[in-house]
Design a protein around this motif. Structure first.
Motif, short mmCIF file in Angstrom:
data_model
loop_
_atom_site.label_atom_id
_atom_site.label_comp_id
_atom_site.label_asym_id
_atom_site.label_seq_id
_atom_site.Cartn_x
_atom_site.Cartn_y
_atom_site.Cartn_z
N ALA A 95 47.79 -2.30 54.00
CA ALA A 95 46.88 -2.70 52.92
C ALA A 95 47.66 -3.25 51.74
O ALA A 95 47.24 -4.22 51.09
CB ALA A 95 46.02 -1.51 52.49
N ALA A 96 48.81 -2.64 51.46
CA ALA A 96 49.65 -3.14 50.36
C ALA A 96 50.22 -4.52 50.70
O ALA A 96 50.27 -5.41 49.85
CB ALA A 96 50.77 -2.15 50.08
N LEU A 97 50.65 -4.70 51.95
CA LEU A 97 51.19 -5.99 52.36
C LEU A 97 50.15 -7.09 52.26
O LEU A 97 50.48 -8.24 51.97
CB LEU A 97 51.72 -5.90 53.79
CG LEU A 97 53.06 -5.18 53.97
CD1 LEU A 97 53.36 -5.00 55.46
CD2 LEU A 97 54.18 -5.93 53.30
N ALA A 98 48.89 -6.73 52.49
CA ALA A 98 47.82 -7.72 52.40
C ALA A 98 47.67 -8.26 50.98
O ALA A 98 47.10 -9.34 50.78
CB ALA A 98 46.50 -7.12 52.87
N CYS A 99 48.18 -7.52 49.99
CA CYS A 99 48.16 -7.97 48.60
C CYS A 99 49.26 -8.99 48.31
O CYS A 99 49.29 -9.57 47.21
CB CYS A 99 48.32 -6.78 47.67
SG CYS A 99 46.97 -5.58 47.75
N ALA A 100 50.18 -9.17 49.25
CA ALA A 100 51.29 -10.13 49.12
C ALA A 100 52.13 -9.92 47.87
O ALA A 100 52.39 -10.87 47.13
CB ALA A 100 50.76 -11.57 49.18
N PRO A 101 52.57 -8.69 47.60
CA PRO A 101 53.43 -8.48 46.42
C PRO A 101 54.82 -9.06 46.66
O PRO A 101 55.27 -9.15 47.81
CB PRO A 101 53.49 -6.95 46.30
CG PRO A 101 53.36 -6.48 47.71
CD PRO A 101 52.40 -7.44 48.36
N GLU A 102 55.50 -9.43 45.60
CA GLU A 102 56.88 -9.90 45.72
C GLU A 102 57.85 -8.74 45.95
O GLU A 102 58.96 -8.96 46.45
CB GLU A 102 57.29 -10.66 44.46
CG GLU A 102 56.70 -12.05 44.33
CD GLU A 102 55.21 -12.04 44.07
OE1 GLU A 102 54.52 -12.93 44.61
OE2 GLU A 102 54.71 -11.14 43.34
N HIS A 103 57.44 -7.54 45.59
CA HIS A 103 58.34 -6.39 45.62
C HIS A 103 57.55 -5.14 45.98
O HIS A 103 56.38 -4.99 45.59
CB HIS A 103 58.97 -6.23 44.23
CG HIS A 103 60.13 -5.29 44.16
ND1 HIS A 103 59.98 -3.92 44.16
CD2 HIS A 103 61.47 -5.52 44.05
CE1 HIS A 103 61.17 -3.35 44.07
NE2 HIS A 103 62.09 -4.30 44.00
N LEU A 104 58.17 -4.24 46.73
CA LEU A 104 57.56 -2.95 47.07
C LEU A 104 58.57 -1.83 46.82
O LEU A 104 59.73 -1.94 47.22
CB LEU A 104 57.12 -2.92 48.53
CG LEU A 104 55.84 -3.67 48.88
CD1 LEU A 104 55.78 -3.96 50.36
CD2 LEU A 104 54.61 -2.86 48.45
N SER A 105 58.11 -0.77 46.18
CA SER A 105 58.92 0.44 46.01
C SER A 105 58.22 1.56 46.75
O SER A 105 57.06 1.88 46.45
CB SER A 105 59.06 0.80 44.52
OG SER A 105 59.75 -0.20 43.82
N LEU A 106 58.91 2.14 47.73
CA LEU A 106 58.33 3.21 48.55
C LEU A 106 59.11 4.49 48.31
O LEU A 106 60.32 4.54 48.54
CB LEU A 106 58.40 2.83 50.04
CG LEU A 106 57.90 1.44 50.44
CD1 LEU A 106 58.01 1.27 51.95
CD2 LEU A 106 56.48 1.21 49.96
N TYR A 107 58.40 5.52 47.87
CA TYR A 107 59.05 6.78 47.52
C TYR A 107 58.48 7.92 48.35
O TYR A 107 57.25 8.07 48.45
CB TYR A 107 58.84 7.09 46.03
CG TYR A 107 59.40 6.05 45.11
CD1 TYR A 107 60.78 5.88 44.97
CD2 TYR A 107 58.57 5.21 44.38
CE1 TYR A 107 61.30 4.91 44.12
CE2 TYR A 107 59.08 4.24 43.53
CZ TYR A 107 60.45 4.10 43.40
OH TYR A 107 60.97 3.14 42.56
N ALA A 108 59.35 8.75 48.90
CA ALA A 108 58.92 9.97 49.55
C ALA A 108 58.44 10.95 48.47
O ALA A 108 59.05 11.05 47.41
CB ALA A 108 60.05 10.59 50.36
N LEU A 109 57.36 11.63 48.75
CA LEU A 109 56.81 12.57 47.78
C LEU A 109 57.82 13.66 47.43
O LEU A 109 58.44 14.26 48.30
CB LEU A 109 55.55 13.23 48.35
CG LEU A 109 54.91 14.31 47.46
CD1 LEU A 109 54.31 13.68 46.20
CD2 LEU A 109 53.87 15.09 48.22
N THR A 110 57.97 13.90 46.14
CA THR A 110 58.74 15.02 45.64
C THR A 110 57.77 15.95 44.90
O THR A 110 57.07 15.50 43.99
CB THR A 110 59.84 14.57 44.66
OG1 THR A 110 60.74 13.69 45.35
CG2 THR A 110 60.62 15.76 44.13
N LEU A 111 57.72 17.19 45.31
CA LEU A 111 56.85 18.15 44.65
C LEU A 111 57.54 18.67 43.39
O LEU A 111 58.54 19.38 43.47
CB LEU A 111 56.52 19.31 45.59
CG LEU A 111 55.56 19.01 46.75
CD1 LEU A 111 55.41 20.23 47.64
CD2 LEU A 111 54.20 18.56 46.23
#
Length: 208
Positions: free
Chosen positions: A125-141
């Motif tokens: 769904a994020a890729l469908a927005c065609a962003p120039e940049h993506l930051s993916l973070y694993a959840l930290t509690l």
């Protein structure tokens, strides 16, 4: 002379656009920003309007980082976000209308109970927005947060590290296919759209 300016860490867009414009103007005067400086502003999708984004763009901001976190309504509720998936998608559209040609989306994976198909749908769904940049973070509690409390009380399951690792590896493969360069642990970009502010830190260059 500075070549990047980053206004973020939290939600600076709770400030009036005029206040943020004043910050950019003050930084330009105090630090001699380069004419082609990368000027990033972080934003929560629930705190922006077309008018506010146009004001920020007119003030010189040329890169917007939207804290989308997820486009899955259930995940947003779990995270306690103030915006909906629809508002996040609308924020992307408003950013484009306001003239932002360099857009980052922040996403979080490895949520309690999250399975691979849910994360895959989220990233698609994020890729469908065609962003120039993506930051993916694993959840930290973080200690003391509502979600950490719910996990400690066993109201929701603890995040699974192995599942999160599988999500990360799948994301590496999927984003490579989509044409994104994996230039830093949590960051992917279209060629030429790498965050110069990030790279300043990673290359151990001077910063203020």
């Amino acid at each position: 002379m500075l070549h990047t300016l980053y206004i973020g860490g939290g939600t600076p867009t709770v400030l009036a656009p005029s206040a943020l414009a004043g910050l950019i103007e003050a930084a330009s005067a105090a630090f001699a920003l380069a004419d082609d400086a990368e000027i990033t502003i972080e934003a929560n999708p629930g705190t922006v309007t077309l008018a506010s984004l146009r004001s920020l763009r007119a003030a010189g901001a040329n890169r917007l980082s939207l804290g989308v976190q997820s486009l899955d309504p259930a995940a947003l509720r779990l995270l306690g976000r103030i915006h909906s998936a629809g508002e996040a998608l609308q924020a992307v559209e408003l950013a484009r209308q306001a003239g932002f040609a360099n857009l980052n989306l922040d996403l979080i994976y490895g949520l309690p109970g999250q399975e691979m198909p849910q994360w895959q749908a989220d990233l698609e769904a994020a890729l469908a927005c065609a962003p120039e940049h993506l930051s993916l973070y694993a959840l930290t509690l973080e200690e003391g947060t509502p979600l950490q409390t719910r996990v400690s009380c066993r109201e929701v399951p603890a995040p699974d590290a192995d599942t999160a690792a599988n999500m990360y590896e799948w994301s590496q493969e999927r984003l490579a296919i989509a044409g994104y360069v994996h230039y830093e642990i949590s960051n992917w970009a279209r060629a030429g759209c790498e965050c110069q502010h990030n790279l300043t830190y990673w290359h151990n260059l001077p910063y203020a």
